[in-house]
Design an enzyme around this catalytic site. Structure first.
Site, mmCIF file in Angstrom:
data_model
loop_
_atom_site.group_PDB
_atom_site.id
_atom_site.type_symbol
_atom_site.label_atom_id
_atom_site.label_comp_id
_atom_site.label_asym_id
_atom_site.label_seq_id
_atom_site.Cartn_x
_atom_site.Cartn_y
_atom_site.Cartn_z
ATOM 1 N N HIS A 225 17.705 11.780 92.770
ATOM 2 C CA HIS A 225 16.841 11.070 91.825
ATOM 3 C C HIS A 225 15.784 10.324 92.623
ATOM 4 O O HIS A 225 15.928 9.122 92.869
ATOM 5 C CB HIS A 225 17.686 10.104 90.995
ATOM 6 C CG HIS A 225 16.912 9.451 89.893
ATOM 7 N ND1 HIS A 225 17.511 9.080 88.703
ATOM 8 C CD2 HIS A 225 15.615 9.053 89.787
ATOM 9 C CE1 HIS A 225 16.611 8.499 87.928
ATOM 10 N NE2 HIS A 225 15.450 8.467 88.565
ATOM 11 N N GLU B 258 16.315 14.604 89.303
ATOM 12 C CA GLU B 258 16.215 13.675 88.180
ATOM 13 C C GLU B 258 15.072 12.700 88.408
ATOM 14 O O GLU B 258 14.785 12.331 89.554
ATOM 15 C CB GLU B 258 17.500 12.856 88.054
ATOM 16 C CG GLU B 258 18.726 13.673 87.816
ATOM 17 C CD GLU B 258 19.922 12.797 87.518
ATOM 18 O OE1 GLU B 258 19.969 11.655 87.967
ATOM 19 O OE2 GLU B 258 20.802 13.284 86.793
ATOM 20 N N HIS C 78 26.476 9.117 85.089
ATOM 21 C CA HIS C 78 26.274 7.685 85.359
ATOM 22 C C HIS C 78 27.586 6.925 85.231
ATOM 23 O O HIS C 78 28.182 6.840 84.178
ATOM 24 C CB HIS C 78 25.214 7.033 84.492
ATOM 25 C CG HIS C 78 24.671 5.796 85.148
ATOM 26 N ND1 HIS C 78 23.545 5.787 85.961
ATOM 27 C CD2 HIS C 78 25.150 4.532 85.168
ATOM 28 C CE1 HIS C 78 23.347 4.559 86.415
ATOM 29 N NE2 HIS C 78 24.291 3.777 85.964
HETATM 30 C C1 LIG Z 1 20.162 9.132 85.810
HETATM 31 C C2 LIG Z 1 21.378 8.491 86.338
HETATM 32 O O1 LIG Z 1 22.140 7.873 85.660
HETATM 33 C C3 LIG Z 1 21.647 8.598 87.738
HETATM 34 O O2 LIG Z 1 21.506 9.909 88.064
HETATM 35 C C4 LIG Z 1 20.666 7.896 88.594
HETATM 36 O O3 LIG Z 1 20.233 8.779 89.579
HETATM 37 C C5 LIG Z 1 21.287 6.756 89.311
HETATM 38 O O4 LIG Z 1 20.258 6.218 90.085
HETATM 39 P P1 LIG Z 1 20.612 5.291 91.326
HETATM 40 O O5 LIG Z 1 21.394 6.136 92.311
HETATM 41 O O6 LIG Z 1 19.240 4.854 91.819
HETATM 42 O O7 LIG Z 1 21.446 4.149 90.774
HETATM 43 N N1 LIG Z 2 22.894 11.606 86.409
HETATM 44 C C1 LIG Z 2 23.982 10.830 86.962
HETATM 45 C C2 LIG Z 2 23.973 10.985 88.444
HETATM 46 O O1 LIG Z 2 23.325 11.861 88.982
HETATM 47 C C3 LIG Z 2 24.785 10.085 89.266
HETATM 48 O O2 LIG Z 2 25.070 8.878 88.626
HETATM 49 P P1 LIG Z 2 26.111 7.931 89.421
HETATM 50 O O3 LIG Z 2 27.367 8.721 89.612
HETATM 51 O O4 LIG Z 2 25.460 7.601 90.738
HETATM 52 O O5 LIG Z 2 26.293 6.736 88.531
#
Ligand SMILES: CC(=O)[C@@H](O)[C@H](O)COP(=O)(O)O
Ligand SMILES: NCC(=O)COP(=O)(O)O
Length: 241
Positions: free
Chosen positions: A43, A74, A195
């Protein structure tokens, strides 16, 4: 079976904290794929606090050695994100309605407000053969709009599910997510989730077979501090088999 896509944001965060390439994101990505993970997620945020835009290019290059495995990128579709994704051509792009300075992702799209802006963005990504997922709150009534705006999948935002796990609300909240997943499937969308998922809570969410893919990073990284990366990836794969 639910596919595991391992989010490498926190490997990038560690790397960036010393200004040198250690830990190496590609080495951890290769290790993760060798253990059998279906995919990799990053992301890249505008400040590149953890995953960088260059990571997306490097991971796509790595995945050429792993036919059938996928890269999921993402992020919020700003100009730099779209420029990067349209050049990298990941297998999947998950659009997330984050502001640049958010600590982390904490809400899904408001399609009543955002659908007109999203429609051409989704079309541009799909024209390049990229599967598009929308990060969504678990509201069954919103799934038809996600389909209508052109998405292939939704990614259910699972923080509320994780917070309810091991409380008296667990069953009701899980049913809310399953209802949202069924509503998405009913209109022809596939369902991802992510998440705050972890080794304890991911099994129940995926037990009914409604979830095609989970993307997990934060908890997986923390669990790996105690149990080791390889054994934690294995444990998730066993849970999701
Ligand atoms: C979209 C989502 O919920 C996660 O994929 C996000 O990538 C978390 O981002 P951080 O790792 O910056 O917390
Ligand atoms: N889209 C969720 C993700 O890629 C990872 O979320 P998290 O496990 O870091 O909370």
């Amino acid at each position: 079976m639910t596919h595991l896509s391992v989010n490498l944001n926190k490997i990038g965060l560690l790397r960036n904290s010393r200004g040198r390439d250690y830990p190496n994101v590609i080495a951890m990505a290769k290790r993760t794929l060798e253990k059998g993970a279906f995919g990799l997620t990053i992301h890249p945020r505008p400040d590149q606090r953890h995953a960088t835009y260059q990571d997306a290019f490097d991971l796509k290059e790595l995945l050429k050695q792993y036919p059938g495995r996928e890269l999921n990128v993402e992020g919020f579709p700003d100009a730099k994100f779209m420029e990067t994704v349209l050049e990298v051509l990941p297998h999947q792009c998950t659009l997330v309605p984050d502001d640049p300075n958010q600590l982390t992702s904490d809400h899904g799209w408001n399609l009543s407000r955002d659908q007109d802006a999203l429609r051409p963005v989704i079309a541009k990504l799909k024209d390049k053969g990229i599967r598009v997922a929308l990060f969504m709150d678990p509201e069954p009534d919103n799934m038809a709009m996600a389909k209508a705006v052109g998405a292939d999948r939704v990614e259910l935002y699972t923080e509320a599910y994780a917070n309810a796990f091991h409380t008296e609300k667990q069953a009701d909240v899980n049913e809310r997510y399953q209802a949202a997943a069924r509503a998405a499937l009913d209109v022809g969308l596939e369902v991802n989730a992510g998440h705050d998922l972890d080794l304890e809570n991911v099994g129940l969410l995926c037990a009914e077979g409604n979830i095609t893919e989970v993307s997990i990073g934060h908890a997986l990284t923390v669990e790996a501090l105690e149990h080791g990366w390889d054994s934690v990836v294995n444990a998730y794969l066993e849970q999701l088999a």
